[in-house]
Design an enzyme around this catalytic site. Structure first.
Site, PDB file in Angstrom:
ATOM      1  N   ASP A 169       0.879  -1.171   0.000  1.00 43.70           N
ATOM      2  CA  ASP A 169       0.000   0.000   0.000  1.00 43.70           C
ATOM      3  C   ASP A 169       0.922   1.228   0.000  1.00 43.70           C
ATOM      4  OD1 ASP A 169      -2.197   1.802   0.905  1.00 43.70           O
ATOM      5  OD2 ASP A 169      -1.133   1.707   2.820  1.00 43.70           O
TER       6      ASP A 169
ATOM      7  N   ASP B  61      -1.581  -0.819   6.012  1.00 47.11           N
ATOM      8  CA  ASP B  61      -1.860  -0.274   7.345  1.00 47.11           C
ATOM      9  C   ASP B  61      -3.326   0.092   7.548  1.00 47.11           C
ATOM     10  OD1 ASP B  61      -1.820   1.896   5.527  1.00 47.11           O
ATOM     11  OD2 ASP B  61      -1.607   3.265   7.209  1.00 47.11           O
TER      12      ASP B  61
ATOM     13  N   ASP C 251      -7.138  -1.920   3.597  1.00 42.26           N
ATOM     14  CA  ASP C 251      -6.146  -2.918   3.175  1.00 42.26           C
ATOM     15  C   ASP C 251      -6.465  -4.304   3.730  1.00 42.26           C
ATOM     16  OD1 ASP C 251      -4.462  -1.074   1.800  1.00 42.26           O
ATOM     17  OD2 ASP C 251      -3.679  -0.394   3.726  1.00 42.26           O
TER      18      ASP C 251
HETATM   19  P1  ADP Z   1      -5.196   6.007  -0.621  1.00 44.12           P
HETATM   20  O1  ADP Z   1      -5.567   5.382   0.713  1.00 44.12           O
HETATM   21  O2  ADP Z   1      -4.235   5.150  -1.388  1.00 44.12           O
HETATM   22  O3  ADP Z   1      -4.736   7.424  -0.484  1.00 44.12           O
HETATM   23  P2  ADP Z   1      -8.037   6.524  -1.242  1.00 44.12           P
HETATM   24  O4  ADP Z   1      -8.901   5.570  -1.993  1.00 44.12           O
HETATM   25  O5  ADP Z   1      -8.294   6.714   0.199  1.00 44.12           O
HETATM   26  O6  ADP Z   1      -6.525   6.063  -1.526  1.00 44.12           O
HETATM   27  O7  ADP Z   1      -8.119   7.973  -1.939  1.00 44.12           O
HETATM   28  C1  ADP Z   1      -7.997   8.099  -3.332  1.00 44.12           C
HETATM   29  C2  ADP Z   1      -8.111   9.544  -3.751  1.00 44.12           C
HETATM   30  O8  ADP Z   1      -9.417  10.066  -3.456  1.00 44.12           O
HETATM   31  C3  ADP Z   1      -7.162  10.481  -3.052  1.00 44.12           C
HETATM   32  O9  ADP Z   1      -5.876  10.464  -3.623  1.00 44.12           O
HETATM   33  C4  ADP Z   1      -7.877  11.824  -3.231  1.00 44.12           C
HETATM   34  O10 ADP Z   1      -7.669  12.330  -4.520  1.00 44.12           O
HETATM   35  C5  ADP Z   1      -9.341  11.444  -3.100  1.00 44.12           C
HETATM   36  N1  ADP Z   1      -9.788  11.605  -1.710  1.00 44.12           N
HETATM   37  C6  ADP Z   1     -10.063  10.624  -0.812  1.00 44.12           C
HETATM   38  N2  ADP Z   1     -10.455  11.132   0.368  1.00 44.12           N
HETATM   39  C7  ADP Z   1     -10.426  12.478   0.244  1.00 44.12           C
HETATM   40  C8  ADP Z   1     -10.728  13.585   1.109  1.00 44.12           C
HETATM   41  N3  ADP Z   1     -11.127  13.417   2.371  1.00 44.12           N
HETATM   42  N4  ADP Z   1     -10.579  14.829   0.606  1.00 44.12           N
HETATM   43  C9  ADP Z   1     -10.178  15.028  -0.664  1.00 44.12           C
HETATM   44  N5  ADP Z   1      -9.874  14.050  -1.530  1.00 44.12           N
HETATM   45  C10 ADP Z   1     -10.000  12.787  -1.096  1.00 44.12           C
HETATM   46 MG    MG Z   2      -2.386   3.184   3.851  1.00 44.19          MG
END
Ligand code: ADP
Ligand code: MG
Length: 292
Positions: A38, A237, A241
């Site tokens: 991750d 983490d 995941d």
């Molecule tokens: P990771 O855990 O790998 O960062 P996520 O699926 O949680 O992946 O998030 C993917 C994308 O969604 C982020 O890179 C961001 O662009 C958008 N995103 C997620 N949560 C938020 C948030 N709270 N505010 C703004 N953008 C968000």
């Molecule tokens: Mg992570």
């Protein structure tokens, strides 16, 4: 015999900062061909900070941070924490949000002072018909610097971009290089966008980068790696995941991560350092040489 060796293995593992929940994992470790990681909180520290604010003409940073900070108060995401912290640093009094919604893999939406606000990535802007195309170059520039760029829109208008960077753990690059040298393939699975993911992959020497994966999609990516390469370990983490850690032949949790990930994993890297994985592989090989 095997049980004694496994007990010795557990003791030696603990010394190296590896907590073994499932004894079989130590056996499986020596067969691992591929390790998938991750990104946030695993390869990086999981403590992102705001690095850039790019305002549309006429928009004040204070105004931008008021809306961005207020809406992100409702989110648990590390990206959200970074934005809220930045607003607090600038001593902005945050408001109230109603009708808050977190949209997986995209961002957050809600109403602030009766106005509709969005913070998120391109997918979120597209979904809500918000024009951002003239800022595409700016987004690309930030992403190529390994930053995650998010946009803020209010009442259908783009107000600006906020970029966040998450520092890479001190030992990530070295650990990945050592694994590659041992003949183990490394991959990264992340929900972040392709350009940011590629920039971080490059910094740490991971060749196989799988980006823009929705949380539910991580399991499928592990299955795909298993079909291609056989025995696969997954390191993560986060809550999202956990299913992928279960699916992997060896699930490895980061000790500083969520309990849900730790419970789903076979082993835990107590201090969260990726270099402990090298010790685990060596330990596995050494123990099972002795048994045979
Ligand atoms: P990771 O855990 O790998 O960062 P996520 O699926 O949680 O992946 O998030 C993917 C994308 O969604 C982020 O890179 C961001 O662009 C958008 N995103 C997620 N949560 C938020 C948030 N709270 N505010 C703004 N953008 C968000
Ligand atoms: Mg992570």
């Amino acid at each position: 015999g095997t049980p004694t060796a496994l007990m010795v293995g557990s003791g030696m593992g603990a010394e190296k900062g590896i907590l073994i929940r499932n004894g079989e994992a130590i056996q499986t470790f020596k067969e691992v061909t591929t390790i998938a990681f991750d990104k946030t909180g695993t390869i990086t520290k999981g403590k992102p900070e705001v690095t850039d604010l790019v305002m549309i003409d006429g928009v004040e940073e204070k105004e931008f941070l008021y809306y961005a900070g207020t809406i992100e108060k409702g989110s648990e995401h590390p990206l959200a924490h970074a934005i809220v912290e930045k607003a607090k640093d600038e001593e902005i009094n945050l408001g109230e949000v109603i009708d808050f919604n977190a949209i997986v893999g995209m961002g957050v939406v809600g109403k602030i002072d009766g106005e509709e606000v969005f913070v998120g990535n391109r997918k979120l802007m597209k979904k809500n018909n918000i024009a951002y195309e003239s800022y595409e170059e700016e987004l690309i520039r930030l992403e190529e610097e390994a930053k995650t760029a998010m946009m803020l829109a209010k009442e259908g208008q783009l107000l600006g971009i906020v970029a966040v960077a998450d520092p890479i753990k001190e030992d990530s690059a070295q650990a990945i290089a050592a694994l590659e040298n041992m003949g183990i393939k490394t991959a990264m699975i992340t929900g972040d966008n392709k350009r940011t993911a590629a920039a971080i992959g490059k910094k740490v020497g991971i060749s196989h980068v799988i980006a823009e994966v929705l949380p539910d999609g991580k399991v499928e990516e592990v299955i795909r790696l298993q079909e291609k390469y056989g025995t696969v370990a997954m390191v993560g983490d986060g809550i999202n995941d956990a299913p992928a850690l279960k699916q992997a032949n060896v699930g490895i949790a980061i000790g500083t991560g969520t309990d849900i990930a730790i419970e789903a994993a076979d082993v835990t890297l107590v201090r969260g350092e990726l270099s402990a994985i090298i010790s685990a592989v060596k330990l596995s090989k050494a123990i099972f040489r002795k048994i045979r």
